[in-house]
Design a protein around this motif. Structure first.
Motif, short mmCIF file in Angstrom:
data_model
loop_
_atom_site.label_atom_id
_atom_site.label_comp_id
_atom_site.label_asym_id
_atom_site.label_seq_id
_atom_site.Cartn_x
_atom_site.Cartn_y
_atom_site.Cartn_z
N ARG A 237 44.95 16.66 141.48
CA ARG A 237 45.08 15.08 140.09
C ARG A 237 45.13 15.81 139.68
O ARG A 237 44.79 17.06 138.93
CB ARG A 237 43.51 14.45 141.23
CG ARG A 237 43.89 13.76 142.46
CD ARG A 237 44.26 13.37 142.61
NE ARG A 237 44.38 12.04 142.09
CZ ARG A 237 44.14 10.73 141.34
NH1 ARG A 237 45.52 10.37 142.97
NH2 ARG A 237 44.06 9.90 141.67
N SER B 262 44.80 7.90 136.32
CA SER B 262 44.68 9.64 137.34
C SER B 262 45.67 9.37 137.79
O SER B 262 46.20 7.88 137.91
CB SER B 262 43.32 8.31 137.58
OG SER B 262 43.55 9.19 138.42
N THR B 263 46.53 9.97 137.55
CA THR B 263 47.81 10.68 138.43
C THR B 263 47.42 11.60 140.05
O THR B 263 47.15 12.74 139.78
CB THR B 263 48.73 10.58 137.77
OG1 THR B 263 48.83 12.23 137.53
CG2 THR B 263 49.24 9.84 136.66
N THR B 264 48.44 11.88 140.89
CA THR B 264 48.72 13.01 141.51
C THR B 264 49.92 13.71 141.12
O THR B 264 51.04 13.11 140.94
CB THR B 264 48.65 12.21 142.97
OG1 THR B 264 47.49 11.75 143.24
CG2 THR B 264 49.12 14.10 143.65
#
Length: 291
Positions: free
Chosen positions: A186, A193-195
């Protein structure tokens, strides 16, 4: 189409136009097929592809990437903010809104910020240019100084293969072709917020037989034409499965290439571009033929 009687003009225009088109098509890895337009740099022969793919990525990674590919494709448009660097030859910035729901459309602004080719563009009065995508044709707006070398014509017309996908989800497709694709973790990208996922696409690993061979053929040709044997791809996917950032790194026939692009405002209205008047347009292939 080039002017006559001026020593070296053909070489200057040829160099500038190769650089310009490479920079302007930074929306996807498919631009690699254009990097090889400079005949003075390197061997563009890639190794023979294998007949089977390497070990596949974990199922959960493949599932996440497929979801991102579908969601980004369906979004249809986004604002683009990208930077590109090819060795010490040039660096650029690209900004604008691009649509891809029915072919490519939109207008981008390309700025040349460094490198030897940027100096050439500045000498031509085109350090900042407008790029238009209209159906399967790309138009580049050049300066009055350039027009003086091209019989008064300001726009360069470049027709690309309409089947080639320049949309941002092409980066996800690239990563799906990487047998070592994996989840990094993450991360926050510009407040989102991202992966983060990463992997390396190797031309030698792309299948030439079996169910995946047809889908790999175009990608293999694009990479081989640019002299690329492998390409590192990183993507950042948000909670809506949308691609919000991509980074691609590879060695090409024109030097090491690094691209970083951010995408935002998915579904944003796209300014419909219009084809410039034919009398103010010169075909890229004509410039290439006369260089």
């Amino acid at each position: 189409m080039l002017g006559s009687g001026d020593t070296g003009r053909g070489d200057v225009v040829f160099t500038a136009m190769c650089t310009f088109i490479v920079a302007a098509l930074t929306g996807s890895a498919a631009l690699l097929g254009l990097v090889g337009c400079d005949p003075d740099h390197g061997d563009t022969t890639a190794p023979t592809a294998r007949t089977s793919a390497p070990v596949s990525a974990p199922p959960e990674v493949t599932e996440a990437l497929r979801a991102a590919h579908t969601a980004t494709d369906r979004a249809g448009s986004a604002r683009v903010d990208a930077v590109l660097r090819i060795g010490d030859r040039m660096s650029t910035t690209t900004r604008g809104t691009l649509g891809w729901s029915d072919g490519l459309s939109g207008t981008l602004t390309i700025g040349y910020t460094g490198g030897s080719m940027a100096r050439t563009m500045r000498e031509l009065g085109s350090a900042r240019t407008e790029a238009r995508f209209v159906a399967d044709v790309y138009y580049a707006r050049m300066s009055d100084k350039f027009a003086a070398l091209a019989q008064g014509r300001h726009w360069v017309k470049y027709r690309y293969d309409a089947s080639t996908n320049f949309a941002p989800n092409q980066s996800v497709a690239l990563l799906l072709a990487a047998g070592d694709a994996r989840k990094v973790g993450r991360e926050t990208v510009r407040g989102v917020s991202t992966t983060h996922y990463t992997g390396t696409v190797r031309v030698a690993d792309l299948p030439t037989e079996g169910p995946d061979a047809a889908g790999s053929a175009d990608l293999r040709k694009q990479l081989q034409d640019a002299g690329v044997t492998s390409q590192r791809v990183d993507v950042w996917i948000d909670a809506r499965n949308l691609l919000v950032k991509r980074v691609e790194r590879s060695g090409t026939a024109s030097g090491a290439m690094d691209t970083t692009a951010h995408y935002s405002d998915f579904g944003a209205p796209v300014k419909a571009g219009k084809a410039p008047p034919a009398e103010d347009t010169v075909d890229y292939q004509d410039l290439l033929d006369q260089s």
